[in-house]
Design an enzyme around this catalytic site. Structure first.
Site, PDB file in Angstrom:
ATOM      1  N   GLU A 197       0.816  -1.220   0.000  1.00  0.00           N
ATOM      2  CA  GLU A 197       0.000   0.000   0.000  1.00  0.00           C
ATOM      3  C   GLU A 197       0.852   1.274   0.000  1.00  0.00           C
ATOM      4  OE1 GLU A 197      -4.219  -1.266   1.937  1.00  0.00           O
ATOM      5  OE2 GLU A 197      -2.623  -0.876   3.381  1.00  0.00           O
ATOM      6  N   GLU A 271      -6.765  -7.736  -0.927  1.00  0.00           N
ATOM      7  CA  GLU A 271      -7.333  -7.760   0.417  1.00  0.00           C
ATOM      8  C   GLU A 271      -8.821  -7.467   0.312  1.00  0.00           C
ATOM      9  OE1 GLU A 271      -5.423  -5.218   3.228  1.00  0.00           O
ATOM     10  OE2 GLU A 271      -3.403  -6.000   2.808  1.00  0.00           O
TER      11      GLU A 271
END
Length: 346
Positions: A197, A271
């Site tokens: 991320e 995710e």
């Protein structure tokens, strides 16, 4: 009693939905244990669908972090993952546990990553490895060792020399234990994630390239991935790595953006959050089972690959739970149990 029944119901519904869809894909694995068998090239992303060993492959993954589960229970958790119809294990690697003091490395006992990878292979599970060096994961300092902060000029997650030197030393130790477990070597690892991320941070335009080259130069040959939420996708990618997305609620924007930046490439939710983390003193977060099943079903109908984050959360032992300061007057610690997503209770 109410929470436990809700968790069991969530677990059952997800197993039924995913298990039923898996039965109609070419990626189904027998529940019986069997060694990895390789008949061709590794995981590729050269068309709108992944291929593995030259055949169409859909990643049906679940996250179980070895460092949050006592070693004696590793096999139990992974067998249950497979019983739910999943074919791929994903796990982060916590730098701060593997190098608790500068230059002292620990890959023994509950930190035996090679043992964990070998277990996954024996059970017939593929692996997507997410080595960081930053992992977030609601883990103390996102997995970065606290001794980095002794350098008062430290700039974490950048190409600041003090940081890159420490990363290089760590990856020297980590990756020499990992490369032999890649698909190309007969192991279970089919993909490796570049950082985590970074688009939500993005302080250094050269950083992601540095991490990618650090992986490649140390023998990583499998498919490279990045992982970001919708906002981070615009800044978190790196040339040569497939971008994947993280979210809880399916929105056209995410898939459309992936299609725009990666036309005719596989789409993957790295995710899929089925809830949210809890903070001490706050409310317990639960995502209704019916809502979760509806989103998972739609993701699969759209032909996307998926990873359930988490499949089993485990425990933040000691004081390794992270803290959140977003929107708060002062940081608040996460709870000891890793309920990041109201994980499937097994």
């Amino acid at each position: 009693m109410f929470v436990r029944l809700s968790s069991v119901r969530r677990y059952s519904l997800v197993c039924v939905v995913i298990g039923g869809i898996v039965a109609y894909t070419l990626t189904r694995w027998s529940f019986a244990e069997k060694p990895m068998v390789h008949i061709g090239e590794g995981l590729t992303a050269n068309s709108s669908q992944f291929t593995l060993d030259g055949k169409p492959f859909r990643v049906l993954g679940g996250s179980v972090h070895y460092f949050r589960v006592p070693r004696a229970h590793w096999e139990d958790r992974l067998v249950k993952m497979k019983a739910c119809g999943l074919n791929t294990l994903t796990t982060y690697v916590p730098w701060n546990l593997h190098e608790p003091e500068r230059g002292r490395f620990d890959f023994q006992d509950h930190l035996d990553l090679e043992g964990y990878l070998s277990l996954a292979a024996r059970l017939g599970l593929r692996v997507i490895l997410r080595p960081g060096p930053y992992i977030c994961a609601e883990w103390d300092l996102g997995g970065l060792p606290s001794w980095l902060l002794r350098d008062h000029n430290m700039k974490l997650r950048t190409t600041y020399p003090g940081f890159t030197k420490a990363v290089d030393s760590y990856l020297d130790q980590l990756l020499k234990r990992v490369v032999s477990h890649q698909h190309s070597k007969g192991g279970p690892i089919i993909a490796v994630q570049v950082e985590n991320e970074y688009g939500s941070y993005a302080k250094d335009a050269e950083y992601m390239s540095f991490i990618k080259e650090a992986l490649l130069s140390r023998g990583i040959t499998e498919l490279l991935l990045t992982s970001d939420n919708l906002d981070g996708l615009k800044l978190g990618g790196v040339h040569g790595a497939l971008e994947t997305i993280n979210f809880q609620k399916l929105s056209p924007g995410g898939k459309n953006y992936l299609e725009e930046i990666q036309p005719q490439k596989p789409k993957m939710v790295m995710e899929y959050w089925t809830g949210w983390f809890d903070l001490w003193g706050g409310l317990h977060h639960l995502f209704p089972a019916e809502d979760m099943v509806a989103v998972v079903t739609e993701i699969l109908k759209q032909g996307m690959s998926i990873n359930l984050y988490m499949f089993h959360g485990g425990t933040n032992f000691g004081f390794l739970n992270g803290a959140s300061a977003v929107g708060l007057a002062a940081p608040k610690a996460m709870v000891t149990s890793y309920g990041r997503v109201g994980e499937i209770t097994i």
